[in-house]
Design a protein around this motif. Structure first.
Motif, PDB file in Angstrom:
ATOM      1  N   GLU A 271      44.206  32.896  65.178  1.00 22.20           N
ATOM      2  CA  GLU A 271      42.741  33.015  65.107  1.00 22.20           C
ATOM      3  C   GLU A 271      42.206  32.341  63.856  1.00 22.20           C
ATOM      4  OE1 GLU A 271      41.179  36.995  65.418  1.00 22.20           O
ATOM      5  OE2 GLU A 271      42.652  37.485  66.971  1.00 22.20           O
ATOM      6  N   ARG A 272      42.867  32.592  62.742  1.00 19.97           N
ATOM      7  CA  ARG A 272      42.396  32.016  61.481  1.00 19.97           C
ATOM      8  C   ARG A 272      42.579  30.506  61.441  1.00 19.97           C
ATOM      9  NH1 ARG A 272      43.015  36.090  56.495  1.00 19.97           N
ATOM     10  NH2 ARG A 272      41.927  37.813  57.477  1.00 19.97           N
ATOM     11  N   LEU A 273      43.656  30.010  62.029  1.00 20.19           N
ATOM     12  CA  LEU A 273      43.853  28.561  62.086  1.00 20.19           C
ATOM     13  C   LEU A 273      42.739  27.904  62.893  1.00 20.19           C
ATOM     14  CD1 LEU A 273      47.715  28.350  62.559  1.00 20.19           C
ATOM     15  CD2 LEU A 273      46.402  27.438  60.631  1.00 20.19           C
TER      16      LEU A 273
ATOM     17  N   GLN B  45      41.986  15.505  65.894  1.00 21.78           N
ATOM     18  CA  GLN B  45      41.984  14.990  64.521  1.00 21.78           C
ATOM     19  C   GLN B  45      43.088  15.638  63.698  1.00 21.78           C
ATOM     20  OE1 GLN B  45      37.810  15.988  63.945  1.00 21.78           O
ATOM     21  NE2 GLN B  45      37.365  13.844  63.473  1.00 21.78           N
ATOM     22  N   VAL B  46      43.246  16.946  63.831  1.00 26.17           N
ATOM     23  CA  VAL B  46      44.284  17.658  63.078  1.00 26.17           C
ATOM     24  C   VAL B  46      45.663  17.168  63.505  1.00 26.17           C
ATOM     25  CG1 VAL B  46      45.316  19.918  62.622  1.00 26.17           C
ATOM     26  CG2 VAL B  46      42.826  19.665  62.669  1.00 26.17           C
ATOM     27  N   ALA B  47      45.839  16.998  64.794  1.00 27.05           N
ATOM     28  CA  ALA B  47      47.125  16.496  65.290  1.00 27.05           C
ATOM     29  C   ALA B  47      47.443  15.143  64.669  1.00 27.05           C
ATOM     30  CB  ALA B  47      47.097  16.394  66.813  1.00 27.05           C
ATOM     31  N   GLY B  48      46.442  14.268  64.594  1.00 30.97           N
ATOM     32  CA  GLY B  48      46.649  12.954  63.992  1.00 30.97           C
ATOM     33  C   GLY B  48      47.035  13.042  62.526  1.00 30.97           C
ATOM     34  N   ILE B  49      46.362  13.917  61.794  1.00 29.55           N
ATOM     35  CA  ILE B  49      46.663  14.089  60.370  1.00 29.55           C
ATOM     36  C   ILE B  49      48.089  14.579  60.176  1.00 29.55           C
ATOM     37  CG2 ILE B  49      46.103  15.463  58.313  1.00 29.55           C
ATOM     38  CD1 ILE B  49      43.148  15.460  59.372  1.00 29.55           C
ATOM     39  N   LEU B  50      48.514  15.512  61.045  1.00 28.14           N
ATOM     40  CA  LEU B  50      49.855  16.099  60.914  1.00 28.14           C
ATOM     41  C   LEU B  50      50.946  15.298  61.612  1.00 28.14           C
ATOM     42  CD1 LEU B  50      48.973  19.868  61.469  1.00 28.14           C
ATOM     43  CD2 LEU B  50      49.516  18.727  59.314  1.00 28.14           C
TER      44      LEU B  50
ATOM     45  N   ALA C 258      51.378  25.523  55.082  1.00 27.90           N
ATOM     46  CA  ALA C 258      50.936  24.856  53.854  1.00 27.90           C
ATOM     47  C   ALA C 258      50.114  23.612  54.188  1.00 27.90           C
ATOM     48  CB  ALA C 258      52.141  24.488  52.988  1.00 27.90           C
ATOM     49  N   ALA C 259      50.531  22.855  55.186  1.00 26.58           N
ATOM     50  CA  ALA C 259      49.794  21.649  55.582  1.00 26.58           C
ATOM     51  C   ALA C 259      48.420  22.013  56.145  1.00 26.58           C
ATOM     52  CB  ALA C 259      50.598  20.845  56.603  1.00 26.58           C
ATOM     53  N   PHE C 260      48.367  23.026  57.002  1.00 27.28           N
ATOM     54  CA  PHE C 260      47.077  23.473  57.539  1.00 27.28           C
ATOM     55  C   PHE C 260      46.161  23.933  56.407  1.00 27.28           C
ATOM     56  CE2 PHE C 260      49.342  24.324  61.688  1.00 27.28           C
ATOM     57  CZ  PHE C 260      48.588  23.445  62.464  1.00 27.28           C
ATOM     58  N   ALA C 261      46.696  24.689  55.475  1.00 21.50           N
ATOM     59  CA  ALA C 261      45.895  25.183  54.355  1.00 21.50           C
ATOM     60  C   ALA C 261      45.299  24.022  53.561  1.00 21.50           C
ATOM     61  CB  ALA C 261      46.741  26.081  53.457  1.00 21.50           C
ATOM     62  N   ASP C 262      46.086  22.994  53.333  1.00 18.84           N
ATOM     63  CA  ASP C 262      45.593  21.811  52.607  1.00 18.84           C
ATOM     64  C   ASP C 262      44.488  21.098  53.389  1.00 18.84           C
ATOM     65  OD1 ASP C 262      47.281  22.159  50.452  1.00 18.84           O
ATOM     66  OD2 ASP C 262      48.778  20.723  51.164  1.00 18.84           O
ATOM     67  N   ILE C 263      44.716  20.905  54.671  1.00 19.33           N
ATOM     68  CA  ILE C 263      43.739  20.197  55.507  1.00 19.33           C
ATOM     69  C   ILE C 263      42.423  20.969  55.575  1.00 19.33           C
ATOM     70  CG2 ILE C 263      43.203  19.493  57.872  1.00 19.33           C
ATOM     71  CD1 ILE C 263      46.275  18.987  58.187  1.00 19.33           C
ATOM     72  N   TYR C 264      42.521  22.292  55.752  1.00 17.69           N
ATOM     73  CA  TYR C 264      41.327  23.115  55.950  1.00 17.69           C
ATOM     74  C   TYR C 264      40.718  23.624  54.640  1.00 17.69           C
ATOM     75  CZ  TYR C 264      43.168  23.263  60.734  1.00 17.69           C
ATOM     76  OH  TYR C 264      43.654  22.934  61.976  1.00 17.69           O
ATOM     77  N   GLU C 265      41.382  23.324  53.537  1.00 20.44           N
ATOM     78  CA  GLU C 265      40.917  23.752  52.214  1.00 20.44           C
ATOM     79  C   GLU C 265      40.755  25.270  52.127  1.00 20.44           C
ATOM     80  OE1 GLU C 265      37.454  21.432  51.278  1.00 20.44           O
ATOM     81  OE2 GLU C 265      38.587  19.560  51.278  1.00 20.44           O
ATOM     82  N   VAL C 266      41.776  25.969  52.609  1.00 13.62           N
ATOM     83  CA  VAL C 266      41.862  27.421  52.478  1.00 13.62           C
ATOM     84  C   VAL C 266      43.231  27.731  51.899  1.00 13.62           C
ATOM     85  CG1 VAL C 266      40.306  27.890  54.428  1.00 13.62           C
ATOM     86  CG2 VAL C 266      42.770  27.771  54.830  1.00 13.62           C
ATOM     87  N   SER C 267      43.422  28.957  51.466  1.00 22.05           N
ATOM     88  CA  SER C 267      44.743  29.305  50.937  1.00 22.05           C
ATOM     89  C   SER C 267      45.681  29.695  52.079  1.00 22.05           C
ATOM     90  CB  SER C 267      44.634  30.469  49.945  1.00 22.05           C
ATOM     91  OG  SER C 267      44.341  31.670  50.617  1.00 22.05           O
ATOM     92  N   ALA C 268      46.949  29.437  51.872  1.00 24.12           N
ATOM     93  CA  ALA C 268      47.952  29.859  52.845  1.00 24.12           C
ATOM     94  C   ALA C 268      47.953  31.378  52.952  1.00 24.12           C
ATOM     95  CB  ALA C 268      49.332  29.339  52.442  1.00 24.12           C
ATOM     96  N   THR C 269      47.692  32.051  51.854  1.00 23.58           N
ATOM     97  CA  THR C 269      47.629  33.511  51.856  1.00 23.58           C
ATOM     98  C   THR C 269      46.556  33.992  52.816  1.00 23.58           C
ATOM     99  OG1 THR C 269      48.368  33.569  49.568  1.00 23.58           O
ATOM    100  CG2 THR C 269      47.275  35.543  50.400  1.00 23.58           C
ATOM    101  N   TRP C 270      45.387  33.347  52.780  1.00 25.63           N
ATOM    102  CA  TRP C 270      44.318  33.745  53.694  1.00 25.63           C
ATOM    103  C   TRP C 270      44.737  33.554  55.144  1.00 25.63           C
ATOM    104  CZ3 TRP C 270      41.183  31.101  57.249  1.00 25.63           C
ATOM    105  CH2 TRP C 270      40.129  31.855  57.757  1.00 25.63           C
ATOM    106  N   LEU C 271      45.404  32.445  55.435  1.00 29.08           N
ATOM    107  CA  LEU C 271      45.854  32.201  56.805  1.00 29.08           C
ATOM    108  C   LEU C 271      46.856  33.249  57.273  1.00 29.08           C
ATOM    109  CD1 LEU C 271      46.342  28.322  56.755  1.00 29.08           C
ATOM    110  CD2 LEU C 271      44.553  29.593  57.956  1.00 29.08           C
ATOM    111  N   LEU C 272      47.653  33.768  56.350  1.00 23.98           N
ATOM    112  CA  LEU C 272      48.742  34.668  56.712  1.00 23.98           C
ATOM    113  C   LEU C 272      48.433  36.157  56.561  1.00 23.98           C
ATOM    114  CD1 LEU C 272      51.647  32.677  55.059  1.00 23.98           C
ATOM    115  CD2 LEU C 272      51.140  32.859  57.511  1.00 23.98           C
TER     116      LEU C 272
END
Length: 108
Positions: free
Chosen positions: A6-8, A21-26, A49-63
């Motif tokens: 959900e958060r992703l 777009q995300v698929a292309g970046i990754l 970690a890659a998603f967090a960088d792309i979305y400019e959020v912390s990995a902690t928030w995603l998890l």
């Protein structure tokens, strides 16, 4: 759907990016991103970690697990990200508007 999925999805949408777009970046296929966001595919620590960088959020928030934060916390974080994208003059206008919304209304 898992909380991470959900958060992703939410972070991607707030970043203004499509799954393609995300698929292309990754360097992945779009269906892979769809499977991740649907909670049908596990996500590695490197991918988080890659998603967090792309979305400019912390990995902690995603998890964060259910109950560790509230939907209001999520909305506040996303609002802050959107506010950070504003020009200084527009940010001042939004802050002024928020200030007027907090002031008690006077009875007539």
């Amino acid at each position: 759907m898992s909380r991470v999925a959900e958060r992703l999805r939410l972070a991607r949408e707030q970043a203004g990016l499509s799954q393609n777009q995300v698929a292309g970046i990754l360097g992945k296929h779009r269906p892979t991103i769809s499977e991740i966001e649907a909670g049908r595919r596990r996500v590695s620590a490197e991918e988080i970690a890659a998603f967090a960088d792309i979305y400019e959020v912390s990995a902690t928030w995603l998890l964060e697990r259910e109950g560790e934060s509230t939907d209001q916390d999520d909305r506040i974080q996303l609002a802050a990200r959107e506010l950070a994208k504003l020009r200084p003059a527009d940010l001042d206008r939004v802050l002024h508007l928020l200030g007027t919304m907090r002031e008690p209304r006077r009875e007539r």
